[in-house]
Design an enzyme around this catalytic site. Structure first.
Site, PDB file in Angstrom:
ATOM      1  N   TYR A 123       0.813  -1.254  -0.037  1.00  0.00           N
ATOM      2  CA  TYR A 123      -0.052  -0.018   0.094  1.00  0.00           C
ATOM      3  C   TYR A 123       0.733   1.285   0.007  1.00  0.00           C
ATOM      4  CZ  TYR A 123      -3.990   2.782   1.519  1.00  0.00           C
ATOM      5  OH  TYR A 123      -4.982   3.784   1.544  1.00  0.00           O
ATOM      6  N   LYS A 182      -1.561  -1.401  -3.982  1.00  0.00           N
ATOM      7  CA  LYS A 182      -2.524  -0.606  -3.895  1.00  0.00           C
ATOM      8  C   LYS A 182      -1.879   0.735  -4.303  1.00  0.00           C
ATOM      9  CE  LYS A 182      -6.328   1.738  -1.249  1.00  0.00           C
ATOM     10  NZ  LYS A 182      -6.973   1.705   0.048  1.00  0.00           N
TER      11      LYS A 182
END
Length: 303
Positions: free
Chosen positions: A144, A172
């Protein structure tokens, strides 16, 4: 029910994921029964993956016990129909391992591994953090990259290095750096997901596989249409849906913290009975609510 998810085992985390809010009762305690109902609704609406107790799930104000029970709750509710990723990592490597092992025991399909925040390690420190967690937990990992929250960005060279770890299969991307993402896509086999709702179409045009969305709480079916269209090469449908989502995305993500706005959107839709968040998050001002309503009305809502 929404258009079905892409039937492709090549995407173990799915292609339309919601970063799910954590519902609370009026006293501010986690409402697990409502969390299960919300998870089911999101999957019914087109999600084939959910992130549980990530940023939008207010993980930083949940106890370990609450996090773990949320993992169990959502896995039990939809684990046979959608991938469940645990927001089980923090800026503390040892704590991240402990919580991620509990998430594994709860039956999650993977973990969302955030870049360590506040202590702001070097890129070498980030690599060591990820490797240590990956070796200890042995679950698939979605990196992330969100420098707006963590204070540091993952350099593309760092992501390319981390992609060599077998457990690291996805990213992500919430960095809004198209060149960096392009470099990653060109040099890895990572499944890249847009972490910015409004960038889903352009990132997928470069090779991203889908989105991890906050706005999908209230518009999952539209994201399913957009993502399916991009996978099918139907740019016209994808572009039309992208424009249809514009005002809704502005309403949910453009004025206040996404977790707060998502709860208001779900409340207005009749999904949540309240809009309770935990401090330091607070309710919007009247002016902020007016701005959100204006955008949602522009997006076709009857408010």
């Amino acid at each position: 029910m929404a258009t079905s998810a892409i039937d492709n085992q090549a995407f173990p985390f799915g292609t339309v994921l919601t970063a799910m809010v954590t519902p609370f009762n009026d006293e501010g305690e986690v409402d697990y029964e409502l969390a299960a109902k919300l998870a089911i609704k999101l999957v019914d609406d087109g999600c084939d993956g959910l992130v549980v107790t990530g940023t939008t799930g207010e993980t930083s104000t949940l106890s370990d016990e609450e996090n773990i029970e949320m993992f169990r709750t959502v896995v039990k509710a939809v684990g046979d129909r959608a991938a469940v990723l645990a927001g089980s990592t923090t800026n503390d490597t040892r704590h991240s391992i402990k919580l991620s092992l509990a998430a594994k025991e709860a039956g999650v399909d993977g973990v969302l591994l955030t870049t360590p925040y506040y202590n702001k390690p070097s890129q070498a420190g980030v690599i060591a953090h990820v490797k240590t967690i990956a070796e200890a937990v042995e679950l698939p990992i979605m990196l992330y990259d969100i420098p707006g929250r963590t204070g540091i960005a993952l350099a593309p060279e760092t992501i390319i290095e981390l992609a060599k770890i077998p457990q690291v299969i996805a990213l992500k991307d919430a960095k809004a750096d198209y060149q960096s993402t392009t470099t990653v896509l060109a040099n890895t086999n990572l499944h890249v997901y847009s972490g910015d709702d409004g960038l889903t179409l352009p990132l997928m045009a470069a090779g991203a596989v889908g989105v991890v969305s906050v706005t999908a709480h209230v518009a999952a079916a539209k994201y399913r249409t957009l993502v399916n269209a991009m996978h099918a090469g139907d740019l016209a449908t994808a572009r039309t849906t992208h424009f249809e989502l514009d005002a809704i995305q502005r309403g949910i993500m453009g004025h206040i913290q996404g977790a707060v706005a998502a709860k208001y959107g779900l409340h207005w839709q009749g999904v949540l009975p309240n809009t309770v968040v935990r401090l330091p998050l607070v309710a919007p001002s009247d002016a902020e609510l007016d701005a959100i309503r204006a955008d949602l009305r522009e997006g076709g809502w009857d408010l």
